[in-house]
Write a protein that holds these residues in place. Sequence first.
Motif, short mmCIF file in Angstrom:
data_model
loop_
_atom_site.label_atom_id
_atom_site.label_comp_id
_atom_site.label_asym_id
_atom_site.label_seq_id
_atom_site.Cartn_x
_atom_site.Cartn_y
_atom_site.Cartn_z
N SER A 107 0.77 -1.38 0.07
CA SER A 107 -0.12 -0.01 -0.01
C SER A 107 1.08 1.29 0.15
O SER A 107 1.90 1.33 0.67
N TRP A 108 0.43 2.28 -0.70
CA TRP A 108 1.24 3.65 -0.60
C TRP A 108 0.97 4.19 0.45
O TRP A 108 1.59 5.31 0.79
N ARG A 109 -0.09 4.03 1.44
CA ARG A 109 -0.46 4.75 2.70
C ARG A 109 0.72 4.59 3.47
O ARG A 109 0.70 5.44 4.34
N LYS A 110 1.35 3.47 3.74
CA LYS A 110 2.25 3.44 4.71
C LYS A 110 3.62 4.34 4.54
O LYS A 110 4.00 5.01 5.52
N PRO A 111 3.99 4.55 3.29
CA PRO A 111 5.11 5.46 2.89
C PRO A 111 4.52 6.83 3.54
O PRO A 111 5.51 7.66 3.93
N VAL A 112 3.39 6.96 2.78
CA VAL A 112 2.95 8.58 2.98
C VAL A 112 2.72 8.86 4.59
O VAL A 112 2.94 9.89 5.01
N GLY A 113 2.13 7.79 5.23
CA GLY A 113 1.66 7.87 6.75
C GLY A 113 3.10 8.12 7.60
O GLY A 113 3.18 8.97 8.40
N VAL A 128 1.13 14.35 25.30
CA VAL A 128 -0.18 14.95 24.72
C VAL A 128 -0.05 15.16 23.14
O VAL A 128 -1.03 14.94 22.56
N TRP A 129 1.10 15.06 22.56
CA TRP A 129 1.08 15.48 21.24
C TRP A 129 0.23 13.96 20.49
O TRP A 129 -0.14 14.05 19.37
N ILE A 130 0.55 12.93 21.14
CA ILE A 130 -0.29 11.73 20.82
C ILE A 130 -1.65 11.96 20.63
O ILE A 130 -2.44 11.40 19.60
N TRP A 131 -2.19 12.57 21.56
CA TRP A 131 -3.74 12.78 21.81
C TRP A 131 -4.23 13.79 20.95
O TRP A 131 -5.34 13.80 20.56
N LEU A 132 -3.40 14.92 21.02
CA LEU A 132 -3.78 16.20 20.24
C LEU A 132 -3.60 16.13 18.73
O LEU A 132 -4.62 16.56 18.09
N LEU A 133 -2.52 15.75 18.18
CA LEU A 133 -2.20 15.52 16.90
C LEU A 133 -2.99 14.23 16.50
O LEU A 133 -3.14 13.22 17.40
N PRO A 134 -3.20 14.13 15.16
CA PRO A 134 -4.11 12.95 14.75
C PRO A 134 -3.29 11.66 14.67
O PRO A 134 -3.44 10.93 13.60
N LEU A 135 -2.38 11.40 15.61
CA LEU A 135 -1.37 10.15 15.35
C LEU A 135 -2.21 8.90 15.37
O LEU A 135 -2.12 8.09 14.37
N ARG A 136 -3.15 8.73 16.17
CA ARG A 136 -3.90 7.20 16.36
C ARG A 136 -4.75 7.41 15.04
O ARG A 136 -4.81 6.20 14.60
N ARG A 137 -5.30 8.39 14.56
CA ARG A 137 -6.12 8.28 13.42
C ARG A 137 -5.14 7.98 12.14
O ARG A 137 -5.61 7.14 11.30
N LEU A 138 -4.18 8.58 12.09
CA LEU A 138 -3.20 8.53 10.93
C LEU A 138 -2.49 6.92 10.97
O LEU A 138 -2.60 6.45 9.96
N LEU A 139 -2.30 6.33 12.15
CA LEU A 139 -1.87 4.91 12.22
C LEU A 139 -3.12 4.09 11.79
O LEU A 139 -2.97 3.36 10.83
N GLU A 174 -3.05 1.59 8.17
CA GLU A 174 -3.33 0.12 8.32
C GLU A 174 -4.59 -0.46 7.62
O GLU A 174 -4.69 -1.19 6.78
N THR A 175 -5.65 0.66 7.59
CA THR A 175 -7.09 0.25 7.05
C THR A 175 -7.39 0.88 5.96
O THR A 175 -8.37 0.52 5.36
N GLY A 176 -6.98 2.13 5.81
CA GLY A 176 -7.60 3.06 4.67
C GLY A 176 -8.76 3.79 5.18
O GLY A 176 -9.27 4.55 4.44
N TRP A 191 -10.36 6.18 8.78
CA TRP A 191 -9.73 7.24 9.55
C TRP A 191 -9.91 6.92 10.97
O TRP A 191 -9.69 7.32 11.92
N HIS A 192 -10.70 5.74 11.14
CA HIS A 192 -11.07 5.21 12.62
C HIS A 192 -11.01 3.88 12.32
O HIS A 192 -11.24 3.04 11.35
N ARG A 193 -10.71 3.20 13.33
CA ARG A 193 -10.83 1.55 13.44
C ARG A 193 -12.28 1.16 13.70
O ARG A 193 -12.87 1.90 14.63
N GLY A 194 -12.74 -0.15 13.24
CA GLY A 194 -13.99 -0.15 13.51
C GLY A 194 -14.86 -0.81 12.62
O GLY A 194 -14.72 -1.26 11.42
#
Length: 80
Positions: free
Chosen positions: A12-18, A58-69, A73-75, A77-80
């Motif tokens: 996937s191209w998403r991983k290098p871009v991410g 805090v940067w993990i929670w304020l910046l969209p790191l979790r959503r970016l990860l 992985e899935t394409g 912006w949220h898991r589920g």
Amino acid sequence: MTIDPRHYHQPSWRKPVGMLAIVALIALWAVLVGSLSGWIGSLPIWAQVPVYVVLGIVWIWLLPLRRLLAWMETGRWHRG
């Protein structure tokens, strides 16, 4: 040896871009925190450590790191 088409996964191209986006977010956050270093440096040493620890977490929670990860992985912006 043949490759079973059911188990073949196209990279996937998403991983290098991410990963580049994560590096950019880390650099941006470092510049922001670095710009606060004068103010933080004026605090007593016992107060500086918790400020830097909180800013580091805090940067993990304020910046969209979790959503970016999740997107990497899935394409989506949220898991589920």
